[in-house]
Write an enzyme that holds these catalytic residues in place. Structure first.
Site, PDB file in Angstrom:
ATOM      1  N   TYR A 196     -39.899  21.741 -22.938  1.00  0.00           N
ATOM      2  CA  TYR A 196     -39.633  20.869 -24.099  1.00  0.00           C
ATOM      3  C   TYR A 196     -38.160  20.479 -24.160  1.00  0.00           C
ATOM      4  O   TYR A 196     -37.815  19.335 -24.428  1.00  0.00           O
ATOM      5  CB  TYR A 196     -40.048  21.578 -25.388  1.00  0.00           C
ATOM      6  CG  TYR A 196     -40.019  20.655 -26.590  1.00  0.00           C
ATOM      7  CD1 TYR A 196     -41.162  19.974 -26.975  1.00  0.00           C
ATOM      8  CD2 TYR A 196     -38.837  20.454 -27.318  1.00  0.00           C
ATOM      9  CE1 TYR A 196     -41.145  19.103 -28.059  1.00  0.00           C
ATOM     10  CE2 TYR A 196     -38.811  19.581 -28.391  1.00  0.00           C
ATOM     11  CZ  TYR A 196     -39.965  18.914 -28.766  1.00  0.00           C
ATOM     12  OH  TYR A 196     -39.935  18.055 -29.831  1.00  0.00           O
TER      13      TYR A 196
ATOM     14  N   PHE B  72     -35.533 -11.194 -23.952  1.00  0.00           N
ATOM     15  CA  PHE B  72     -36.962 -11.001 -23.711  1.00  0.00           C
ATOM     16  C   PHE B  72     -37.679 -10.893 -25.058  1.00  0.00           C
ATOM     17  O   PHE B  72     -37.058 -10.583 -26.067  1.00  0.00           O
ATOM     18  CB  PHE B  72     -37.187  -9.740 -22.861  1.00  0.00           C
ATOM     19  CG  PHE B  72     -38.634  -9.542 -22.521  1.00  0.00           C
ATOM     20  CD1 PHE B  72     -39.284 -10.426 -21.674  1.00  0.00           C
ATOM     21  CD2 PHE B  72     -39.363  -8.504 -23.070  1.00  0.00           C
ATOM     22  CE1 PHE B  72     -40.632 -10.273 -21.378  1.00  0.00           C
ATOM     23  CE2 PHE B  72     -40.715  -8.339 -22.774  1.00  0.00           C
ATOM     24  CZ  PHE B  72     -41.343  -9.224 -21.929  1.00  0.00           C
ATOM     25  N   ASP B  73     -38.996 -11.135 -25.064  1.00  0.00           N
ATOM     26  CA  ASP B  73     -39.682 -11.234 -26.366  1.00  0.00           C
ATOM     27  C   ASP B  73     -39.641  -9.955 -27.190  1.00  0.00           C
ATOM     28  O   ASP B  73     -39.511 -10.013 -28.408  1.00  0.00           O
ATOM     29  CB  ASP B  73     -41.111 -11.769 -26.226  1.00  0.00           C
ATOM     30  CG  ASP B  73     -41.974 -10.939 -25.309  1.00  0.00           C
ATOM     31  OD1 ASP B  73     -41.406 -10.186 -24.504  1.00  0.00           O
ATOM     32  OD2 ASP B  73     -43.200 -11.044 -25.382  1.00  0.00           O
TER      33      ASP B  73
ATOM     34  N   ASP C 271     -29.605  -5.524 -20.751  1.00  0.00           N
ATOM     35  CA  ASP C 271     -31.044  -5.274 -20.689  1.00  0.00           C
ATOM     36  C   ASP C 271     -31.370  -5.272 -19.199  1.00  0.00           C
ATOM     37  O   ASP C 271     -31.373  -6.310 -18.550  1.00  0.00           O
ATOM     38  CB  ASP C 271     -31.808  -6.370 -21.443  1.00  0.00           C
ATOM     39  CG  ASP C 271     -33.318  -6.230 -21.276  1.00  0.00           C
ATOM     40  OD1 ASP C 271     -33.758  -5.388 -20.475  1.00  0.00           O
ATOM     41  OD2 ASP C 271     -34.055  -6.984 -21.935  1.00  0.00           O
TER      42      ASP C 271
ATOM     43  N   ALA D 186     -33.896  -4.199 -17.037  1.00  0.00           N
ATOM     44  CA  ALA D 186     -35.225  -3.977 -16.440  1.00  0.00           C
ATOM     45  C   ALA D 186     -35.262  -4.272 -14.942  1.00  0.00           C
ATOM     46  O   ALA D 186     -35.900  -3.569 -14.183  1.00  0.00           O
ATOM     47  CB  ALA D 186     -36.257  -4.825 -17.178  1.00  0.00           C
TER      48      ALA D 186
ATOM     49  N   LYS E 262     -40.225  -1.540 -14.265  1.00  0.00           N
ATOM     50  CA  LYS E 262     -39.970  -2.593 -13.281  1.00  0.00           C
ATOM     51  C   LYS E 262     -39.189  -1.980 -12.113  1.00  0.00           C
ATOM     52  O   LYS E 262     -39.777  -1.439 -11.204  1.00  0.00           O
ATOM     53  CB  LYS E 262     -39.177  -3.751 -13.913  1.00  0.00           C
ATOM     54  CG  LYS E 262     -40.000  -4.623 -14.863  1.00  0.00           C
ATOM     55  CD  LYS E 262     -40.041  -4.081 -16.245  1.00  0.00           C
ATOM     56  CE  LYS E 262     -40.580  -5.072 -17.245  1.00  0.00           C
ATOM     57  NZ  LYS E 262     -40.879  -4.423 -18.522  1.00  0.00           N
TER      58      LYS E 262
ATOM     59  N   HIS F  44     -48.478 -13.726 -28.491  1.00  0.00           N
ATOM     60  CA  HIS F  44     -49.217 -14.026 -27.258  1.00  0.00           C
ATOM     61  C   HIS F  44     -50.113 -12.894 -26.781  1.00  0.00           C
ATOM     62  O   HIS F  44     -51.082 -13.127 -26.089  1.00  0.00           O
ATOM     63  CB  HIS F  44     -48.249 -14.463 -26.139  1.00  0.00           C
ATOM     64  CG  HIS F  44     -47.347 -13.378 -25.658  1.00  0.00           C
ATOM     65  ND1 HIS F  44     -46.352 -12.841 -26.447  1.00  0.00           N
ATOM     66  CD2 HIS F  44     -47.297 -12.696 -24.493  1.00  0.00           C
ATOM     67  CE1 HIS F  44     -45.732 -11.895 -25.765  1.00  0.00           C
ATOM     68  NE2 HIS F  44     -46.279 -11.792 -24.576  1.00  0.00           N
TER      69      HIS F  44
HETATM   70  N1  F0G Z   1     -36.580  -6.440 -21.193  1.00  0.00           N
HETATM   71  C1  F0G Z   1     -37.078  -7.233 -20.234  1.00  0.00           C
HETATM   72  C2  F0G Z   1     -36.166  -8.183 -19.506  1.00  0.00           C
HETATM   73  C3  F0G Z   1     -38.432  -7.194 -19.932  1.00  0.00           C
HETATM   74  O1  F0G Z   1     -38.917  -7.991 -18.983  1.00  0.00           O
HETATM   75  C4  F0G Z   1     -39.259  -6.279 -20.629  1.00  0.00           C
HETATM   76  C5  F0G Z   1     -40.677  -6.201 -20.346  1.00  0.00           C
HETATM   77  C6  F0G Z   1     -38.687  -5.453 -21.599  1.00  0.00           C
HETATM   78  C7  F0G Z   1     -37.330  -5.570 -21.853  1.00  0.00           C
HETATM   79  C8  F0G Z   1     -39.490  -4.482 -22.382  1.00  0.00           C
HETATM   80  O2  F0G Z   1     -39.850  -3.395 -21.605  1.00  0.00           O
HETATM   81  O3  F0G Z   1     -42.348  -3.471 -21.428  1.00  0.00           O
HETATM   82  O4  F0G Z   1     -41.075  -1.411 -20.869  1.00  0.00           O
HETATM   83  O5  F0G Z   1     -41.303  -2.136 -23.198  1.00  0.00           O
HETATM   84  N2  F0G Z   1     -41.272  -7.024 -19.666  1.00  0.00           N
HETATM   85  C9  F0G Z   1     -42.655  -6.966 -19.235  1.00  0.00           C
HETATM   86  C10 F0G Z   1     -42.973  -8.247 -18.523  1.00  0.00           C
HETATM   87  C11 F0G Z   1     -43.639  -6.607 -20.290  1.00  0.00           C
HETATM   88  O6  F0G Z   1     -44.161  -8.461 -18.234  1.00  0.00           O
HETATM   89  O7  F0G Z   1     -42.067  -9.036 -18.214  1.00  0.00           O
HETATM   90  P1  F0G Z   1     -41.211  -2.566 -21.790  1.00  0.00           P
END
Ligand code: F0G
Length: 457
Positions: free
Chosen positions: A72, A124-125, A214, A216, A257, A449
């Site tokens: 833990y 990102f969204d 960010d 990813a 990713k 979406h």
């Molecule tokens: N930032 C970027 C640039 C992303 O592409 C994503 C996720 C996230 C943050 C959020 O990360 O999914 O681990 O919570 N992108 C995925 C996509 C969902 O299909 O592009 P997460």
């Protein structure tokens, strides 16, 4: 004769996939309300909905899973992960989270408040959602060139430094930090140059603001810097990532990713105040600080995945496959965001479905057509994903309307790329017969979406 290029790995485990008939797909698509997120994976032949959490782990990663430390508190797996992150980024403070948006939630709970303005390049969204959900504004300062899909420039994900400086002058005290997304997913998996990252840092210093990456797809961004930017050809990917992160105060990471794990994420920073401010939210939302939403075995696999995916050969294999698909689309004359991005090809839907009005969502219509054609599941990064303006509640039609073919890491072969290209060509060849799109029957107020229900017109 020079030997041709081939993958830097061989396949040890396979998972069967199945074709279906057009009639079956018509029925499934209707049941899914014309939203590909509502399909079952068995109804999909080639799945390009995302490159997130869909990569194939290596034998080394699976071996790491077996020796995960599930304690833990103070698990050795956490320290292995932290060491690797520190090596790649120079950041000493690490908070694991269950995925990228959780990292955003934890860090933004501390940093973002009502009335704030967060400038960046095509948030990102989920990032935008976590900002707007806190009644703050996500201000897009991406270069205008990113919107011209046929323009070929090497770093189309860049921040427009003049726009950023204006934002910093105008909103001054309301800016908690600048965010740079590497690579820029929404603009087409387009990289940000080291020079641009340096420019952002200089402005940040001038206006006394911190910078958050960010991250990813940070490794793919480093690959493009090595390949495309002067002065980096002889540097290793790990040297380049370190140089990139030297220009930031911290990062949020979706490890699904470029970490090549099925689940995971983290926050890393050099700032003790960010760590101290965020850690309480980690305990509240994610878990204790040395696991924060991840199992020990997953932290082990992530540490190894980060190491592997910052090796040049691994990135080269991947990005060449995306470029291979792009070359096929070039052969068929199908327009996409040029040049090919790191993790995906983004087809310019309004240029394909020229007869479908924007109010009827061309990219979503193309997504549906591609699925019906061959069982290929791509996804819309366009007008549906853009959500409505939080104030006027109008649809946001000012961005691009793209069909994203996201390529999972180490999963499909070039033969699959051939199928994808031909399926898209078949839709392209009958594009003039597609005159109507979809309209929204039901939608959620934010990030619609994923759950939107559509009707075909
Ligand atoms: N930032 C970027 C640039 C992303 O592409 C994503 C996720 C996230 C943050 C959020 O990360 O999914 O681990 O919570 N992108 C995925 C996509 C969902 O299909 O592009 P997460």
């Amino acid at each position: 004769m020079e030997l041709p290029f081939a993958e830097s790995w061989k396949i040890k485990m396979i998972e069967p996939i199945h074709k279906s008939t057009r009639q079956e797909r018509e029925c499934w698509m209707k049941e899914a309300h014309y939203n590909v997120f509502q399909l079952r994976s068995e109804q999909v032949y080639i799945d390009l909905i995302t490159d997130s959490g869909t990569g194939a782990m290596s034998d080394r990663q699976w071996a790491g899973m077996m020796i995960g430390d599930e304690s833990y508190a103070g698990a050795s797996s956490f320290f292995k992960l932290k060491e690797m992150i520190t090596l790649l980024t120079g950041f000493d403070y690490v908070i694991p989270t269950h995925q990228g948006r959780a990292a955003e939630n934890v860090l933004f709970s501390y940093l973002v408040h009502a009335g704030d303005v967060v400038p960046g390049n095509s948030h990102f969204d989920t990032t935008k959602g976590h900002i707007e959900g806190r009644k703050a504004i996500a201000l897009d300062c991406t270069i205008d060139e990113a919107k011209q899909t046929q323009l070929e420039i090497p770093f189309k994900g860049n921040v427009d430094l003049a726009k950023l400086e204006r934002a910093l002058q105008t909103h001054a005290d309301r800016v908690p930090f600048i965010i740079v997304t590497i690579t820029n997913n929404t603009a087409g998996g387009q990289p940000v140059s080291m020079q641009n990252l340096r420019g952002v840092r200089d402005l940040a210093n001038k206006y006394h603001k911190p910078v958050l990456f960010d991250s990813a797809r940070f490794a793919e961004n480093a690959y493009f810097i090595k390949i495309r930017e002067k002065g980096y050809a002889d540097k290793s990917i790990k040297e380049i990532t370190r140089e990139m992160f030297d220009l930031a105060d911290g990062m949020t990471m979706s490890a699904k990713k470029d970490g090549i794990v099925n689940m995971g994420g983290f926050i890393a920073t050099r700032r003790k105040d960010w760590y101290d401010g965020a850690k309480g939210f980690c305990v509240q939302f994610e878990g204790y600080l040395t696991y924060g939403g991840m199992s020990g075995r997953d932290m082990n696999a992530l540490a190894i995945g980060l190491d592997e995916n910052t090796a040049f050969e691994n990135l080269d294999t991947r990005i060449r496959q995306v470029a291979y698909l792009a070359a096929k689309l070039d052969e068929y004359g199908i327009p996409y965001q040029r040049p090919a991005g790191g993790h995906a090809i983004f087809v310019d839907a309004p240029r394909v479905l020229t007869c479908v009005p924007r109010e009827e969502f061309p990219a979503q219509t193309l997504t549906i057509e591609l699925y019906l054609e061959a069982g290929i599941r791509a996804c819309e990064i366009g007008y549906l994903l853009a959500d409505r303006d939080p104030v006027t509640r109008e649809n946001r039609f000012n961005g691009l309307d793209l069909l994203r073919l996201a390529i999972p890491r180490r999963v499909y072969t070039d033969n699959h790329m051939n199928v994808i290209a031909v399926a898209l060509k078949n839709v392209f060849d009958r594009r003039e017969k597609i005159t109507r799109g979809v309209h929204i029957a039901w939608e959620a107020p934010l990030m619609r979406h994923f759950t939107v229900e559509l009707e075909r017109l």
